[in-house]
Write an enzyme that holds these catalytic residues in place. Structure first.
Site, mmCIF file in Angstrom:
data_model
loop_
_atom_site.group_PDB
_atom_site.id
_atom_site.type_symbol
_atom_site.label_atom_id
_atom_site.label_comp_id
_atom_site.label_asym_id
_atom_site.label_seq_id
_atom_site.Cartn_x
_atom_site.Cartn_y
_atom_site.Cartn_z
ATOM 1 N N HIS A 1 1.153 -1.042 -0.286
ATOM 2 C CA HIS A 1 0.046 0.333 -0.502
ATOM 3 C C HIS A 1 1.011 1.267 -0.416
ATOM 4 O O HIS A 1 2.043 1.435 0.739
ATOM 5 C CB HIS A 1 -1.149 0.191 1.222
ATOM 6 C CG HIS A 1 -1.795 -1.255 1.197
ATOM 7 N ND1 HIS A 1 -2.978 -1.080 0.436
ATOM 8 C CD2 HIS A 1 -1.580 -2.205 2.372
ATOM 9 C CE1 HIS A 1 -3.322 -2.324 1.159
ATOM 10 N NE2 HIS A 1 -2.855 -2.502 1.800
ATOM 11 N N TYR B 1 -1.928 -3.930 13.930
ATOM 12 C CA TYR B 1 -1.767 -4.611 12.405
ATOM 13 C C TYR B 1 -0.281 -3.969 12.273
ATOM 14 O O TYR B 1 -0.072 -3.129 12.006
ATOM 15 C CB TYR B 1 -2.872 -4.607 11.600
ATOM 16 C CG TYR B 1 -3.116 -5.110 11.043
ATOM 17 C CD1 TYR B 1 -2.245 -6.184 10.115
ATOM 18 C CD2 TYR B 1 -4.429 -5.191 9.920
ATOM 19 C CE1 TYR B 1 -2.627 -6.932 9.122
ATOM 20 C CE2 TYR B 1 -4.308 -6.321 8.823
ATOM 21 C CZ TYR B 1 -3.172 -7.122 8.614
ATOM 22 O OH TYR B 1 -3.690 -7.537 7.509
ATOM 23 N N LYS C 1 2.002 -8.610 9.553
ATOM 24 C CA LYS C 1 1.968 -8.897 8.265
ATOM 25 C C LYS C 1 3.028 -9.438 7.229
ATOM 26 O O LYS C 1 4.031 -8.874 7.441
ATOM 27 C CB LYS C 1 1.231 -7.614 7.849
ATOM 28 C CG LYS C 1 1.278 -7.669 6.153
ATOM 29 C CD LYS C 1 -0.442 -9.478 5.874
ATOM 30 C CE LYS C 1 -1.406 -8.278 5.756
ATOM 31 N NZ LYS C 1 -2.942 -9.578 5.418
ATOM 32 N N ASP D 1 0.594 -13.477 9.692
ATOM 33 C CA ASP D 1 -0.443 -13.609 8.409
ATOM 34 C C ASP D 1 0.197 -13.304 6.994
ATOM 35 O O ASP D 1 0.864 -11.962 6.907
ATOM 36 C CB ASP D 1 -2.039 -12.934 8.422
ATOM 37 C CG ASP D 1 -1.860 -12.335 7.065
ATOM 38 O OD1 ASP D 1 -2.220 -13.343 6.225
ATOM 39 O OD2 ASP D 1 -3.623 -11.404 6.848
ATOM 40 N N PRO D 2 0.563 -14.089 6.567
ATOM 41 C CA PRO D 2 1.654 -14.162 5.391
ATOM 42 C C PRO D 2 0.979 -14.142 3.802
ATOM 43 O O PRO D 2 1.685 -13.796 2.931
ATOM 44 C CB PRO D 2 2.882 -15.330 5.282
ATOM 45 C CG PRO D 2 1.770 -16.193 5.761
ATOM 46 C CD PRO D 2 0.692 -15.763 6.671
ATOM 47 N N ASN D 3 -0.207 -13.657 4.097
ATOM 48 C CA ASN D 3 -0.612 -13.800 2.994
ATOM 49 C C ASN D 3 -0.866 -15.243 2.159
ATOM 50 O O ASN D 3 -0.985 -15.016 1.130
ATOM 51 C CB ASN D 3 -0.817 -12.764 2.375
ATOM 52 C CG ASN D 3 -1.465 -11.318 2.866
ATOM 53 O OD1 ASN D 3 -2.045 -11.246 3.440
ATOM 54 N ND2 ASN D 3 -1.997 -10.465 1.738
ATOM 55 N N ASN E 1 -9.241 -15.915 5.644
ATOM 56 C CA ASN E 1 -10.282 -14.880 5.216
ATOM 57 C C ASN E 1 -9.611 -15.227 4.136
ATOM 58 O O ASN E 1 -10.565 -14.508 2.966
ATOM 59 C CB ASN E 1 -9.821 -13.505 5.518
ATOM 60 C CG ASN E 1 -8.286 -12.809 4.847
ATOM 61 O OD1 ASN E 1 -7.238 -12.915 5.994
ATOM 62 N ND2 ASN E 1 -8.548 -11.502 3.619
ATOM 63 N N HIS F 1 -12.051 -9.498 9.221
ATOM 64 C CA HIS F 1 -10.930 -9.122 8.446
ATOM 65 C C HIS F 1 -10.731 -7.340 8.743
ATOM 66 O O HIS F 1 -12.077 -7.207 9.240
ATOM 67 C CB HIS F 1 -11.158 -10.054 7.478
ATOM 68 C CG HIS F 1 -10.611 -8.827 6.566
ATOM 69 N ND1 HIS F 1 -11.362 -8.223 5.610
ATOM 70 C CD2 HIS F 1 -9.233 -9.301 6.036
ATOM 71 C CE1 HIS F 1 -9.778 -7.901 4.554
ATOM 72 N NE2 HIS F 1 -8.776 -8.698 4.558
ATOM 73 N N SER F 2 -10.043 -7.064 8.235
ATOM 74 C CA SER F 2 -9.801 -5.581 7.879
ATOM 75 C C SER F 2 -9.212 -5.293 6.778
ATOM 76 O O SER F 2 -8.478 -5.687 5.858
ATOM 77 C CB SER F 2 -8.755 -4.460 8.108
ATOM 78 O OG SER F 2 -8.515 -3.477 7.890
ATOM 79 N N HIS G 1 -7.254 -1.376 10.203
ATOM 80 C CA HIS G 1 -5.421 -0.473 9.706
ATOM 81 C C HIS G 1 -5.622 0.525 9.771
ATOM 82 O O HIS G 1 -4.935 1.836 9.590
ATOM 83 C CB HIS G 1 -5.590 -0.612 8.032
ATOM 84 C CG HIS G 1 -5.370 -1.401 7.732
ATOM 85 N ND1 HIS G 1 -6.839 -3.305 7.221
ATOM 86 C CD2 HIS G 1 -4.404 -2.344 6.739
ATOM 87 C CE1 HIS G 1 -6.502 -3.894 6.780
ATOM 88 N NE2 HIS G 1 -4.514 -3.132 6.177
#
Ligand code: MG
Length: 424
Positions: A43, A150, A189, A217-219, A266, A317-318, A346
């Site tokens: 981001h 986060y 993250k 959370d490593p996506n 998620n 989740h956000s 976030h």
């Protein structure tokens, strides 16, 4: 008009709620304190959201919000204008089904677009009867909602903040957030650097904050084998749950079978008919609901009920919300009994908001559920105009890119080349 009932209760007549007479959508950009890195990209320094205003012919304005803007969210919402005009804001199911066809025709996910509409209609309903949205969907079980800090690896932002990339700087970042906002849950993250780097950071967080709840959370970026290896370290560190370490129900099930750390998701439970499969495969312990991705607050409540049925954990989740969406999430969270984990947000990364008054405040890691009628938030016209101008200037960005890593693109699980080099 308020009608006095025999028992002294004052109730508005249907005509005062009115019929939908106008729909407006405005895309805005709100700056972040520093760019937030994740396994898929970054981001780059601002969030893009689209604000929805639904007005009735009695002058009530309901608010909604959805992620993204321009060609996707704003046009899709405005594409619904003709569908919504003349409708009764109480007829949520009728409006939902009426919205379905045109939105699907635009190849835009129905759930997120309808969620913004539903938030606005519930906001209108609440304002019409003088009650907060949570009172329309089951009532207020909690006055405040706990949130997790986060923690992202961050590039240095325009303000000079950020630059956290290793254990020492991430611990300092967490310490700063805890002192400012009172968090007791820390979510890392991960997936930007090699897995051992995330383990090192997690272990340092545990050492620095022995009582904190930790999550990672490593996506979905790791292989099953890598996920299991990391999970074994997480067992020693003491981790609340491991979120989407790998992709797919089958992969998550293989990880779950190899560790006592609960897996959360998620990404692999995104529709109700995924739940029985996830339960049968014992793929996940915690489902992360998000009213945006589940078609609104009522859709999210359906998921909460199904999770209650199967005794699955429920977290939230956000997607990078501003104040309107956050208000909707707070009302949802206030009314759901089985939301047992601190929610993601976030919000503490944002430098500003678009709502009247101060942005939502954290108190001991929690945010109070708004008390006013409807969603309990109103747009600040000046802030919206400034944020809309910022969007015109900055534009949208691709979540799946990192402009500072030229030529890079994400490949799962990939090899060591997919990761950033520690220190960079
Ligand atoms: Mg996630």
């Amino acid at each position: 008009m308020l009608k006095e009932l025999p028992n002294g209760v004052r109730r508005m007549t249907k005509s005062q709620c009115g019929r939908i007479s106008d729909v407006r959508a405005t895309t805005v950009a709100i700056p972040l304190e520093a760019p937030l890195r994740h396994a898929n990209g970054v981001h780059p320094g601002w969030f893009v959201r689209t604000l929805l205003e639904v007005e009735t012919d009695t002058g009530i304005v309901g608010l909604g919000e959805v992620g993204g803007g321009g060609n996707s969210a704003q046009q899709a919402l405005m594409g619904l204008r003709e569908v919504l005009l003349g409708e009764d804001p109480y007829q949520l199911e009728r409006v939902r089904w009426k919205c379905a066809n045109p939105v699907q025709a635009l190849y835009v996910p129905l759930s997120q677009i309808f969620a913004a509409v539903e938030f606005a209609l519930l906001d209108i309903q609440g304002q019409a009867v003088g009650r907060p949205v949570c009172d329309l969907i089951g009532g207020r079980l909690r006055e405040k909602v706990p949130f997790a800090a986060y923690l992202f690896y961050r590039y240095v932002g325009d303000s000079g903040a950020g630059g956290e990339c290793n254990a020492e700087t991430m611990v300092a970042h967490a310490r700063n957030l805890i002192s400012r906002f009172g968090f007791s849950t820390l979510k890392l993250k991960g997936g930007v650097y090699p897995p051992d780097h995330d383990i090192e950071v997690l272990a340092a967080l545990r050492h620095a904050f022995p009582a904190a709840k930790l999550r990672l959370d490593p996506n979905s970026v790791w292989s099953v084998e890598e996920s299991v290896r990391v999970a074994k370290h997480c067992e020693g560190i003491g981790v609340e749950y491991l979120e989407d370490p790998t992709w797919g129900l089958a992969g998550m099930a293989r990880v779950s079978r190899s560790t006592w750390i609960p897996t959360a998701t998620n990404t692999v439970v995104t529709a109700l008919d995924h739940v029985p499969a996830a339960v049968n495969m014992q793929a996940v312990g915690v489902v992360l609901v998000d009213p945006h991705f589940w078609g609104g607050i009522l859709g999210a409540r359906k998921l909460a009920g199904v999770c209650e049925t199967f005794n699955l954990g429920l977290g939230m989740h956000s997607g990078g919300e501003l104040g309107v969406s956050l208000a909707a999430m707070l009302h949802f969270a206030a009314s759901v009994p089985n939301l047992a984990f601190a929610a993601d947000a976030h919000y503490h990364h944002l430098l500003g908001d678009v709502i009247e008054g101060h942005p939502f405040q954290y108190d001991a890691g929690s945010i109070a559920v708004p008390e006013g009628p409807g969603l309990g938030v109103r747009l600040d016209r000046e802030k919206v105009a400034e944020a809309a101008e910022r969007y015109q200037r900055l534009g949208a960005y691709d979540y799946h890119q990192d402009p500072r890593r030229s030529g890079w693109f994400s490949v799962f699980p990939g090899d060591q080349e997919r990761y950033a080099r520690p220190g960079v």
